[in-house]
Design a protein around this motif. Sequence first.
Motif, short mmCIF file in Angstrom:
data_model
loop_
_atom_site.label_atom_id
_atom_site.label_comp_id
_atom_site.label_asym_id
_atom_site.label_seq_id
_atom_site.Cartn_x
_atom_site.Cartn_y
_atom_site.Cartn_z
N THR A 71 20.76 3.27 12.96
CA THR A 71 20.51 4.71 12.88
C THR A 71 19.94 5.08 11.51
O THR A 71 20.38 4.55 10.48
N THR A 72 18.99 5.98 11.51
CA THR A 72 18.43 6.51 10.26
C THR A 72 19.24 7.73 9.84
O THR A 72 19.41 8.67 10.63
N PHE A 73 19.73 7.72 8.61
CA PHE A 73 20.46 8.86 8.04
C PHE A 73 19.59 9.45 6.93
O PHE A 73 19.17 8.73 6.02
N THR A 74 19.32 10.74 7.03
CA THR A 74 18.40 11.35 6.09
C THR A 74 18.79 12.80 5.84
O THR A 74 19.54 13.40 6.63
N SER A 75 18.29 13.36 4.78
CA SER A 75 18.48 14.79 4.50
C SER A 75 17.23 15.59 4.85
O SER A 75 17.21 16.81 4.64
N GLU A 76 16.22 14.94 5.42
CA GLU A 76 14.95 15.59 5.70
C GLU A 76 14.84 15.93 7.19
O GLU A 76 14.62 15.05 8.03
N GLY A 77 14.98 17.21 7.49
CA GLY A 77 14.87 17.65 8.88
C GLY A 77 13.51 17.36 9.48
O GLY A 77 13.39 16.99 10.65
N ALA A 80 13.23 13.88 10.89
CA ALA A 80 13.92 13.69 12.16
C ALA A 80 13.12 14.27 13.31
O ALA A 80 13.00 13.66 14.39
N ILE A 81 12.56 15.46 13.10
CA ILE A 81 11.81 16.12 14.16
C ILE A 81 10.55 15.33 14.50
O ILE A 81 10.12 15.27 15.65
N ALA A 82 9.95 14.70 13.49
CA ALA A 82 8.73 13.92 13.71
C ALA A 82 9.00 12.58 14.36
O ALA A 82 8.07 11.90 14.82
N ASP A 83 10.26 12.16 14.42
CA ASP A 83 10.62 10.86 14.98
C ASP A 83 10.32 10.84 16.49
O ASP A 83 10.06 11.87 17.11
N ASN A 84 10.43 9.67 17.06
CA ASN A 84 10.20 9.49 18.50
C ASN A 84 11.46 9.91 19.26
O ASN A 84 12.25 9.08 19.71
N VAL A 85 11.66 11.22 19.37
CA VAL A 85 12.83 11.75 20.06
C VAL A 85 12.38 12.75 21.12
O VAL A 85 11.28 13.30 21.07
N ASP A 86 13.27 12.98 22.09
CA ASP A 86 13.00 13.93 23.17
C ASP A 86 13.59 15.30 22.88
O ASP A 86 13.02 16.33 23.26
N VAL A 87 14.76 15.30 22.23
CA VAL A 87 15.52 16.53 22.03
C VAL A 87 15.98 16.61 20.58
O VAL A 87 16.45 15.62 20.01
N VAL A 88 15.87 17.80 20.00
CA VAL A 88 16.41 18.07 18.67
C VAL A 88 17.63 18.98 18.84
O VAL A 88 17.54 20.02 19.50
N VAL A 89 18.74 18.58 18.26
CA VAL A 89 19.96 19.40 18.26
C VAL A 89 20.11 20.02 16.89
O VAL A 89 20.26 19.30 15.90
N GLU A 90 20.07 21.35 16.81
CA GLU A 90 20.20 22.06 15.54
C GLU A 90 21.63 22.55 15.41
O GLU A 90 22.04 23.50 16.07
N ALA A 91 22.42 21.90 14.53
CA ALA A 91 23.84 22.21 14.41
C ALA A 91 24.24 22.49 12.97
O ALA A 91 25.35 22.16 12.55
N THR A 92 23.34 23.10 12.19
CA THR A 92 23.66 23.35 10.79
C THR A 92 24.50 24.59 10.58
O THR A 92 25.26 24.67 9.62
N GLY A 93 24.35 25.61 11.45
CA GLY A 93 25.05 26.87 11.24
C GLY A 93 24.38 27.81 10.26
O GLY A 93 24.80 28.95 10.09
N ASN A 94 23.31 27.35 9.62
CA ASN A 94 22.56 28.18 8.68
C ASN A 94 21.40 28.82 9.43
O ASN A 94 20.51 28.12 9.92
N PRO A 95 21.38 30.17 9.55
CA PRO A 95 20.34 30.78 10.39
C PRO A 95 18.92 30.55 9.90
O PRO A 95 18.03 30.30 10.71
N ALA A 96 18.68 30.62 8.59
CA ALA A 96 17.33 30.40 8.08
C ALA A 96 16.86 28.99 8.35
O ALA A 96 15.73 28.75 8.81
N VAL A 97 17.73 28.02 8.08
CA VAL A 97 17.39 26.61 8.31
C VAL A 97 17.21 26.35 9.81
O VAL A 97 16.30 25.63 10.23
N GLY A 98 18.07 26.96 10.62
CA GLY A 98 17.99 26.77 12.06
C GLY A 98 16.69 27.26 12.64
O GLY A 98 16.08 26.61 13.51
N ILE A 99 16.24 28.42 12.19
CA ILE A 99 14.96 28.96 12.67
C ILE A 99 13.82 28.03 12.28
O ILE A 99 12.93 27.74 13.09
N ARG A 100 13.85 27.55 11.06
CA ARG A 100 12.78 26.65 10.59
C ARG A 100 12.75 25.36 11.42
O ARG A 100 11.69 24.91 11.85
N HIS A 101 13.92 24.79 11.67
CA HIS A 101 13.97 23.56 12.45
C HIS A 101 13.53 23.79 13.89
O HIS A 101 12.83 22.96 14.49
N ALA A 102 13.96 24.91 14.47
CA ALA A 102 13.60 25.19 15.86
C ALA A 102 12.10 25.34 16.01
O ALA A 102 11.50 24.78 16.95
#
Length: 438
Positions: A71-77, A80-102
């Motif tokens: 598993t890759t562990f990183t602080s760079e959202g 992770a989003i650019a990785d070969n994944v199907d689904v992103v789970v946003e579980a930070t609880g920070n609204p500004a960060v969550g909007i950016r990730h979404a």
Amino acid sequence: MNLFPLLQARNAAGRPVRVALIGAGKFGSMFLAQVPHVPGLEVPVIVDLDPQRAKDACKTVGWDEDRIAATTFTSEGAKAIADNVDVVVEATGNPAVGIRHARAAIASGKHIVMVNVEADVLAGPLLADEARKAGVVYSLAYGDQPALTAEMVDWARATGFHVVAAGKGTKYLPAYHDVTPDGVWQHYGLTASEAQSAGMNPQMFNSFLDGTKSAIEMAAIANATGLDVPSQGLLFPPCGVDDLPQVMRPRERGGVLERSGVVEVVSSLERDGRPVFRDLRWGVYVVLEAPNDYAADCFKQYGLKTDASGRYAAMYKPYHLIGLELNISILSAALRKEATGQPQGFRGDVAAIAKRNLRAGEMLDGEGGYTVWGKLMPAQTSLELGALPIGLAHRVKLVRDVGHGAMVRWSDIEIDVGNETVKVRKQMEAMFAPSPSR
């Protein structure tokens, strides 16, 4: 139904569902605990501000060394989003960060499961609209109470019942609105050491106690289902499961609701602090109205608790399992292209309310903190009054005094018009503002 057979077929074809998790706190850890037990589900990348903490969380929940090493562990959202994944789970609880990730996930063609209900209430209607236009799924998180309640509302409507009320239970007393993180555990029913060992953040869990999280979750449910929001905020009536049909009905029928078709939270405590009999502190509910006499007779014949008229009944789920149930959202998005609840409009909002007398020059510290709590109100009312959303009451400076119990308004704070989260919120308001006629 049939999610597991669909996953088995996909796994047999050598195409596991791949997930990027952003935020390895309590919710994220609960999800990670289930991953090794679901063949065909993989989490190749985990994002956290502290990658080592995320790795330690994986060890705590039972991952073996081989899985952790892969598993890759990183602080760079963004990574992770650019990785070969199907689904992103946003579980930070920070609204500004969550909007950016979404928005990044949507732009990358990835489904997004928004555990971050704070972000959903701040800008969810816009995010869901962007996802639909991009051909991906934006979903509330199954296991959390908004998605579970939305599911019950959908079940009730699809079977032909009128939904009178829907929501959840919580532990509530009016005095809790002013509680700060310093006093949360004595009210919550845990010691500080027990909370710390469980990885529970006092400010986050204080938002459960002071009414903010309840307001946020009810706004999310209203936006996802089209149910109305109480005009004066949540009532938090004391009510056990057997009394739901009696209490949670319109006032003209002997209940506490101002009208039928609203969201509401029931308290597990009487106003004098005594426990409610057969409370619903950890669960969700929907109150139904029979559409005809025959259906009302069936309520009685099949043992449902009803009000005295026999027309109102309730269904409820006594517990919710948070991140342990999250796979339902992930697999629904990846395998069916369906959301487990998503905003359909902007009906509910959550305004920042002063916990004490606040002075010009003070900095607000957001949800669950020392300065403000969040009150549910109709979106139209919030916009008309210029209420500051609780999701934007983080690290902003007051420019004038705000009295204890008063609503904080946009005009009370120093606004950074260049802030990206502010821009997104204003865009959402412009696109989805309720009609004054409503």
